[in-house]
Design an enzyme around this catalytic site. Sequence first.
Site, mmCIF file in Angstrom:
data_model
loop_
_atom_site.group_PDB
_atom_site.id
_atom_site.type_symbol
_atom_site.label_atom_id
_atom_site.label_comp_id
_atom_site.label_asym_id
_atom_site.label_seq_id
_atom_site.Cartn_x
_atom_site.Cartn_y
_atom_site.Cartn_z
ATOM 1 N N GLY A 59 7.234 4.676 8.041
ATOM 2 C CA GLY A 59 6.353 5.822 8.283
ATOM 3 C C GLY A 59 6.616 6.402 9.654
ATOM 4 C CB SER A 60 4.589 8.646 11.710
ATOM 5 O OG SER A 60 3.399 7.906 11.769
ATOM 6 C CB THR A 61 7.579 7.123 15.930
ATOM 7 O OG1 THR A 61 8.861 7.241 15.321
ATOM 8 C CG2 THR A 61 7.712 6.390 17.242
ATOM 9 C CB CYS A 111 13.201 8.562 8.166
ATOM 10 S SG CYS A 111 13.929 7.509 6.918
ATOM 11 C CE LYS A 115 -1.826 2.734 3.024
ATOM 12 N NZ LYS A 115 -1.835 4.026 2.323
ATOM 13 C CD GLU A 140 13.113 3.828 7.852
ATOM 14 O OE1 GLU A 140 13.182 4.641 8.806
ATOM 15 O OE2 GLU A 140 12.961 4.165 6.683
ATOM 16 C CD GLU A 161 10.613 12.117 11.519
ATOM 17 O OE1 GLU A 161 9.534 11.581 11.809
ATOM 18 O OE2 GLU A 161 11.487 11.563 10.829
ATOM 19 N N GLY A 168 3.715 3.393 13.642
ATOM 20 C CA GLY A 168 4.513 2.193 13.925
ATOM 21 C C GLY A 168 4.093 1.558 15.239
HETATM 22 P P1 NDP Z 1 2.141 7.799 8.477
HETATM 23 O O1 NDP Z 1 2.948 6.971 9.381
HETATM 24 O O2 NDP Z 1 0.790 8.206 8.893
HETATM 25 O O3 NDP Z 1 2.001 7.067 7.058
HETATM 26 C C1 NDP Z 1 2.863 6.078 6.558
HETATM 27 C C2 NDP Z 1 2.043 5.027 5.818
HETATM 28 O O4 NDP Z 1 1.202 4.334 6.729
HETATM 29 C C3 NDP Z 1 1.108 5.603 4.772
HETATM 30 O O5 NDP Z 1 0.983 4.708 3.704
HETATM 31 C C4 NDP Z 1 -0.175 5.726 5.545
HETATM 32 O O6 NDP Z 1 -1.295 5.828 4.720
HETATM 33 C C5 NDP Z 1 -0.159 4.452 6.345
HETATM 34 N N1 NDP Z 1 -0.970 4.461 7.549
HETATM 35 C C6 NDP Z 1 -1.480 5.517 8.224
HETATM 36 N N2 NDP Z 1 -2.158 5.087 9.323
HETATM 37 C C7 NDP Z 1 -2.070 3.736 9.332
HETATM 38 C C8 NDP Z 1 -2.541 2.712 10.217
HETATM 39 N N3 NDP Z 1 -3.232 3.002 11.318
HETATM 40 N N4 NDP Z 1 -2.251 1.438 9.937
HETATM 41 C C9 NDP Z 1 -1.523 1.120 8.855
HETATM 42 N N5 NDP Z 1 -1.062 2.036 7.973
HETATM 43 C C10 NDP Z 1 -1.311 3.326 8.214
HETATM 44 O O7 NDP Z 1 2.944 9.050 8.089
HETATM 45 P P2 NDP Z 1 2.330 10.413 7.528
HETATM 46 O O8 NDP Z 1 2.288 10.281 6.079
HETATM 47 O O9 NDP Z 1 1.074 10.801 8.182
HETATM 48 O O10 NDP Z 1 3.437 11.409 8.024
HETATM 49 C C11 NDP Z 1 3.392 11.906 9.359
HETATM 50 C C12 NDP Z 1 4.768 12.043 9.919
HETATM 51 O O11 NDP Z 1 5.393 10.772 9.910
HETATM 52 C C13 NDP Z 1 5.695 12.894 9.110
HETATM 53 O O12 NDP Z 1 5.542 14.228 9.374
HETATM 54 C C14 NDP Z 1 7.018 12.359 9.539
HETATM 55 O O13 NDP Z 1 7.395 12.934 10.754
HETATM 56 C C15 NDP Z 1 6.768 10.906 9.726
HETATM 57 N N6 NDP Z 1 7.155 10.100 8.580
HETATM 58 C C16 NDP Z 1 8.291 9.377 8.656
HETATM 59 C C17 NDP Z 1 8.703 8.648 7.569
HETATM 60 C C18 NDP Z 1 9.933 7.853 7.601
HETATM 61 O O14 NDP Z 1 10.459 7.535 6.531
HETATM 62 N N7 NDP Z 1 10.426 7.457 8.736
HETATM 63 C C19 NDP Z 1 7.976 8.643 6.324
HETATM 64 C C20 NDP Z 1 6.759 9.392 6.353
HETATM 65 C C21 NDP Z 1 6.384 10.083 7.453
HETATM 66 P P3 NDP Z 1 -1.740 7.274 4.163
HETATM 67 O O15 NDP Z 1 -0.530 8.051 3.795
HETATM 68 O O16 NDP Z 1 -2.499 6.932 2.975
HETATM 69 O O17 NDP Z 1 -2.490 7.918 5.275
#
Ligand code: NDP
Length: 493
Positions: A249-251, A305, A197, A271, A402, A254
């Site tokens: 994605g975000s902590t 990140c 996804k 990650e 972050e 995670g």
């Molecule tokens: P998220 O962690 O919300 O999103 C990452 C992925 O997870 C996206 O595909 C998102 O879908 C999906 N997702 C969201 N909620 C859920 C859930 N409950 N269960 C499973 N999957 C889910 O990151 P954001 O895009 O909202 O970014 C927010 C903050 O996260 C950023 O400002 C940054 O600080 C951090 N971040 C860190 C990253 C890294 O590489 N370490 C990468 C991206 C963000 P969808 O986007 O469609 O909502």
Amino acid sequence: MSKKKTTPAQVNFATDWSYAPAPESKDHVRLQNRYELFIGGKFTTPKSGRYFDTINPGTEKKLAEVAEANDEDVNIAVVAARRAYENVWSIMPAAERGKYIYRIARAIQERAREFSVIESMDGGKPIRESRDVDVPLAAAHFFYYAGWADKMDYVAPGKKVRPLGVAGQIIPWNFPLLMAAWKIAPAIAAGNTVVLKPAETTPLTALKLAEVMQEAGLPDGVVNIITGAGTTGAALVNHPGIRKIAFTGSTEVGKIIQRSIAGTEKKYTLELGGKAANIIFEDAAIDQAVEGIVNGIFFNQGHVCCAGSRLFVQESVADIVIRKLKDRMETLIVGDPLDKNTDIGAINSKEQLNKIRQYIKIGINEGGECYQSSCQLPSSGFFHRPVLFTNVAQSSRIVQEEIFGPVLAVQTFRTVEEAIEKANNIPYGLSGGVWTDKGSKIFKVTSQIRAGVIWANTYNKFDPTSPFGGYKESGVGREGGLHGVMPYVEVYS
Ligand code: NDP
């Protein structure tokens, strides 16, 4: 006769130093108005009947509408992946699997220009970065893991390994194609099938990658790509047919994932976020270090990140480093992601831009001194100037949290020990940088900073053979290299 003193002419980079526009053509890019889900080797309409828009953050214009997968769609995708796993992929000779993966890598190279332009249009990153970093590295990951396909016996020497089944993979918006490659390549090389996804704001290159899977003749259902928002991701995480979750994605999310799969057999790698310390010692090559600082924090608008978002400068060189850094920031071109001159493209979404602005207010309210470059911003699209904060405390929120934008917090230190202590005083542990002329100092600092990756006299260097991942709130598990394939297998003898 006394000579009249003249001040040296100052170059105003905002007005005197300009480049003619050099836009990358998008004539060769064919985008559909609507994208469906990629399940079982075919593009299929979603059972949900729902679609959402994906926009260009550089123009705020709609690019396409994309299917939104609901629970039923997720289930259909997992079932398709399971069928492909049992009937085709896990029983195929490993060398044959490798051939398909090589084919995918070559097809990405062949369509590199198309991928780069779409990545910049959908995500906002400068074309120079999508062209020179994201797309070549994505191809490199498929090439690298294609080589692993028939060498799985060497993953755990003296033991046997087997694939897990269906992997659920969830990726963010900062490196959409590259993260898809990081996830898919090791999983399918090891004999698993996947349901991936992409993030809601950047689904297009993953859907283009689905076209590549078709072109490569990959058996139906080995790679399934379902689009949607967080609820789609959650449905994938919670599906009982999933054997392994790979999440970037975000902590915060995670932690939700970790909680929701606790007590199940699902393996996971997470990650997550980071807040890296980039440490400049007085014996460093200062001009190179300044380039490293710029690359560390302003690469990909700071949506990284492992960004070097906390700068630690040894006190004796702080003035000169900050002066040179401000001068360099003035030369950075913020603007059209498709222009080859652009250094800093568009912020990925309006929400992210608001978040960055919010953090800048927080930093100022906390007493930080805020410096922004004086460049012109485009009149539409989501853009932000590069920002530097001095006079911040270790406890400041802009130091601890972050931001995920082009915002650098600068602190000083006197001794090696102080630098190490401050660098470690953070919930994250993903990456770091150290700049010094002394090898012994590099070894001391890198061995004492708790971070998964630390670069010395460089920053943001990536290679498919090299493991990447974090400690503490930056996550668990590694991606890349041998370590990246291990979470996709189970050792059975
Ligand atoms: P998220 O962690 O919300 O999103 C990452 C992925 O997870 C996206 O595909 C998102 O879908 C999906 N997702 C969201 N909620 C859920 C859930 N409950 N269960 C499973 N999957 C889910 O990151 P954001 O895009 O909202 O970014 C927010 C903050 O996260 C950023 O400002 C940054 O600080 C951090 N971040 C860190 C990253 C890294 O590489 N370490 C990468 C991206 C963000 P969808 O986007 O469609 O909502």
